[in-house]
Design an enzyme around this catalytic site. Structure first.
Site, mmCIF file in Angstrom:
data_model
loop_
_atom_site.group_PDB
_atom_site.id
_atom_site.type_symbol
_atom_site.label_atom_id
_atom_site.label_comp_id
_atom_site.label_asym_id
_atom_site.label_seq_id
_atom_site.Cartn_x
_atom_site.Cartn_y
_atom_site.Cartn_z
ATOM 1 C CG ASP A 1 -6.409 -0.610 4.531
ATOM 2 O OD1 ASP A 1 -5.482 -0.054 3.928
ATOM 3 O OD2 ASP A 1 -6.257 -1.627 5.259
ATOM 4 C CD GLU B 1 -0.232 -4.294 1.721
ATOM 5 O OE1 GLU B 1 0.253 -5.407 1.998
ATOM 6 O OE2 GLU B 1 0.337 -3.230 1.990
ATOM 7 C CG HIS C 1 -2.337 0.517 0.781
ATOM 8 N ND1 HIS C 1 -3.484 0.253 1.512
ATOM 9 C CD2 HIS C 1 -2.720 1.272 -0.270
ATOM 10 C CE1 HIS C 1 -4.535 0.837 0.924
ATOM 11 N NE2 HIS C 1 -4.099 1.458 -0.168
ATOM 12 C CG HIS D 1 -4.526 -2.085 8.671
ATOM 13 N ND1 HIS D 1 -4.605 -3.076 7.693
ATOM 14 C CD2 HIS D 1 -4.250 -2.741 9.824
ATOM 15 C CE1 HIS D 1 -4.377 -4.262 8.243
ATOM 16 N NE2 HIS D 1 -4.153 -4.105 9.538
ATOM 17 C CG ASP E 1 -5.008 -3.274 2.316
ATOM 18 O OD1 ASP E 1 -4.171 -2.722 3.035
ATOM 19 O OD2 ASP E 1 -5.026 -4.502 2.101
ATOM 20 C CG HIS F 1 2.298 -1.640 4.572
ATOM 21 N ND1 HIS F 1 1.806 -2.913 4.378
ATOM 22 C CD2 HIS F 1 2.746 -1.603 5.853
ATOM 23 C CE1 HIS F 1 1.953 -3.613 5.504
ATOM 24 N NE2 HIS F 1 2.512 -2.833 6.404
ATOM 25 C CG ASP G 1 -2.804 1.721 5.328
ATOM 26 O OD1 ASP G 1 -2.962 1.237 4.180
ATOM 27 O OD2 ASP G 1 -2.786 1.029 6.359
ATOM 28 C CG ASP H 1 -5.582 -5.342 4.923
ATOM 29 O OD1 ASP H 1 -4.379 -5.083 5.093
ATOM 30 O OD2 ASP H 1 -6.465 -4.467 4.993
HETATM 31 N N1 LIG Z 1 -0.861 -0.223 11.471
HETATM 32 C C1 LIG Z 1 0.172 -1.192 11.207
HETATM 33 C C2 LIG Z 1 -0.262 -2.093 10.043
HETATM 34 C C3 LIG Z 1 -0.280 -1.364 8.711
HETATM 35 C C4 LIG Z 1 -0.936 -2.177 7.607
HETATM 36 C C5 LIG Z 1 -0.742 -1.520 6.262
HETATM 37 B B1 LIG Z 1 -1.776 -1.990 5.156
HETATM 38 O O1 LIG Z 1 -3.093 -1.535 5.518
HETATM 39 O O2 LIG Z 1 -1.459 -1.380 3.898
HETATM 40 O O3 LIG Z 1 -1.774 -3.402 5.043
HETATM 41 C C6 LIG Z 1 0.456 -2.008 12.490
HETATM 42 C C7 LIG Z 1 -0.706 -2.827 12.904
HETATM 43 N N2 LIG Z 1 -0.619 -3.419 14.242
HETATM 44 C C8 LIG Z 1 0.591 -3.108 15.015
HETATM 45 C C9 LIG Z 1 0.551 -3.756 16.432
HETATM 46 C C10 LIG Z 1 0.267 -5.241 16.344
HETATM 47 C C11 LIG Z 1 -0.926 -5.542 15.467
HETATM 48 C C12 LIG Z 1 -0.787 -4.880 14.121
HETATM 49 C C13 LIG Z 1 1.468 -0.487 10.885
HETATM 50 O O4 LIG Z 1 2.470 -1.171 10.760
HETATM 51 O O5 LIG Z 1 1.429 0.754 10.776
HETATM 52 MN MN LIG Z 2 -3.544 -0.643 3.446
HETATM 53 MN MN LIG Z 3 -4.665 -3.003 5.477
HETATM 54 MN MN LIG Z 4 -2.533 -5.048 3.961
#
Ligand SMILES: N[C@](CCCC[B-](O)(O)O)(CCN1CCCCC1)C(=O)O
Ligand SMILES: [Mn+2]
Ligand SMILES: [Mn+2]
Ligand SMILES: [Mn+2]
Length: 303
Positions: free
Chosen positions: A119, A272, A96, A121, A227, A136, A123, A229
Site C-alpha cells: 500500500d 481500492e 480497504h 498508505h 491496495d 479505509h 491504514d 494505490d
Molecule cells: N491516510 C489517509 C488516507 C488513507 C488511504 C486509505 B487506503 O490506503 O486504503 O487507500 C489520509 C491521507 N492524507 C491526508 C492529508 C492529505 C493527503 C492525504 C487517511 O484518510 O487516513
Molecule cells: Mn489501503
Molecule cells: Mn492506499
Molecule cells: Mn487506496
C-alpha cells in the site's frame, strides 16, 4: 490449490463513489475464467450483500460505523468459512476497510497467520489520529493487539477482537503516512519497507527481508492485502487516493509470485479499484494491472 472468490462491493470506508463497482470490474476483466483456464479450481461465492443503514452518524469523527461494523462481521464469517474449506480466500473490493473483516476471518481460521500489507498508505490511524474519519485509513488499528488501549469503543465494532501482533506485519510500498501513523509504525516496531527501501534494496531483497521478519521458518499462513494505490499512479490512476512514486507492475507481480511460491498464501485482498475515477484508458490499465498481479500469483499455486 483451490481459490474461493468473494466480492465485497464496499465503499463507506472512504468518500469517492465508485469503489463499490470494483468487484464487477475485476470479474469483467476475466480473473475467474483465466484462473480456471490455468488449472486453478475456482469457487465463486458472488458478491456479499450489505443491508444499507442511513441512520449512521459518525462517532468521534469515524464515518459510517454501523454500515462498516456490520459489513465487516459478514466478511469475517465468509472468509473464515472459505479458508476452513481449504480454499485461498480471494476478496475483490471495495475499499480497504473490508480488510478488518478479511484479516479477522483469516485469524479465526488460522491462528498463526502473518500479514503483508502492500500500500502507499499504512491504514493504521486510530479513530483519534485519523485526519479524515475514513475507515479505509484505520483498518489495521482495530486488529493490532498492541494498539488495543488506544482504540475507543465504537458502536458495531465491539465484536472485533484484535488478532494480530505488530511483529506479524510487513508493509511494502509505503510513501504517504499521517503523523499518528508514523508514531505508531515506529513505536510498535512494525516491519516497514517503504518505497525508499524498495529503491535501495530492490523488490526481491525487500520480500526476503519481509519473510525473514514475519515468517522466518516459512510455516505461517500468509495474508496478502494489496491496495492498488501501492502501484504507481501512471499504471493505477483509477483509485481514490493515488500517490506518485509507486511500485511498477513488475514489482507488484513479483510480490504476488514470490508469496504464492511459498505455498503458504492463504488469503488475498484486492482493494481500492474505482472504475469511475480516471479516463477509460486509466481504468482499463488499473484493472489490467490488478489482473496481472493476481493471475501471475495464483497461477503459481497450481504448480
Ligand atoms: N491516510 C489517509 C488516507 C488513507 C488511504 C486509505 B487506503 O490506503 O486504503 O487507500 C489520509 C491521507 N492524507 C491526508 C492529508 C492529505 C493527503 C492525504 C487517511 O484518510 O487516513
Ligand atoms: Mn489501503
Ligand atoms: Mn492506499
Ligand atoms: Mn487506496
Amino acid at each position: 490449490d483451490k481459490v474461493g472468490v468473494i466480492g465485497v462491493p464496499s465503499c463507506k470506508g472512504q468518500s469517492a463513489g465508485g469503489v463499490q463497482h470494483g468487484p464487477k470490474a475485476l470479474r469483467q476483466a476475466g480473473i475467474i475464467d483465466k484462473l480456471t483456464q490455468l488449472g486453478v479450481e475456482v469457487y465463486d461465492y458472488g458478491d456479499l450483500v450489505f443491508e444499507q443503514f442511513d441512520d449512521d452518524t459518525p462517532i468521534l469523527g469515524l464515518k459510517n460505523p454501523k454500515n462498516i461494523g456490520l459489513a465487516a462481521k459478514k466478511i469475517s464469517d465468509q472468509v473464515s468459512r472459505v479458508i476452513k474449506d481449504d480454499q485461498i480466500a480471494l476478496t475483490l473490493g471495495g475499499d480497504h476497510s473490508l480488510s478488518i473483516g478479511t484479516i479477522h476471518g483469516h485469524a479465526a481460521a488460522e491462528k498463526n497467520m502473518c500479514l503483508v500489507w502492500v500500500d502507499a498508505h499504512a491504514d493504521i490511524n486510530t479513530p483519534l489520529t485519523s485526519p479524515s474519519g475514513n475507515v479505509h485509513g484505520m483498518a489495521l488499528s482495530f486488529l493490532v493487539k498492541e494498539l488495543k488501549e488506544y482504540i475507543p469503543q465504537i458502536p458495531h465494532f465491539e465484536w472485533i477482537k484484535p488478532c494480530i501482533s505488530a511483529k506479524d506485519i510487513a508493509y511494502i510500498g509505503l510513501r504517504d503516512l499521517d503523523p499518528g501513523e508514523l508514531w505508531i509504525v515506529r513505536n510498535m516496531g512494525i516491519s516497514c519497507f517503504t518505497m525508499h527501501e524498495v529503491d535501495r534494496y530492490g523488490i526481491d531483497m525487500v520480500l526476503r527481508m519481509s519473510m525473514q521478519a514475519i515468517n522466518p521458518h516459512g510455516d505461517r499462513p500468509i495474508h496478502l492485502s494489496f491496495d492498488v494505490d501501492s502501484l504507481d499512479p501512471r499504471i493505477s490512476a483509477a483509485t481514490g487516493t493515488p500517490v506518485p512514486g509507486g511500485l511498477s507492475v513488475r514489482e507488484g507481480i513479483y510480490i504476488a509470485e514470490e508469496l504464492a511460491a511459498t505455498g503458504k498464501l492463504t488469503a488475498v485482498d484486492l482493494v481500492e479499484v474505482n472504475p469511475l475515477l480516471g479516463t477509460k484508458e486509466e481504468r482499463d490499465l488499473t484493472v489490467y494491472a490488478v489482473y496481472m498481479f493476481i493471475i501471475s500469483g495464483l497461477s503459481l499455486c497450481v504448480i
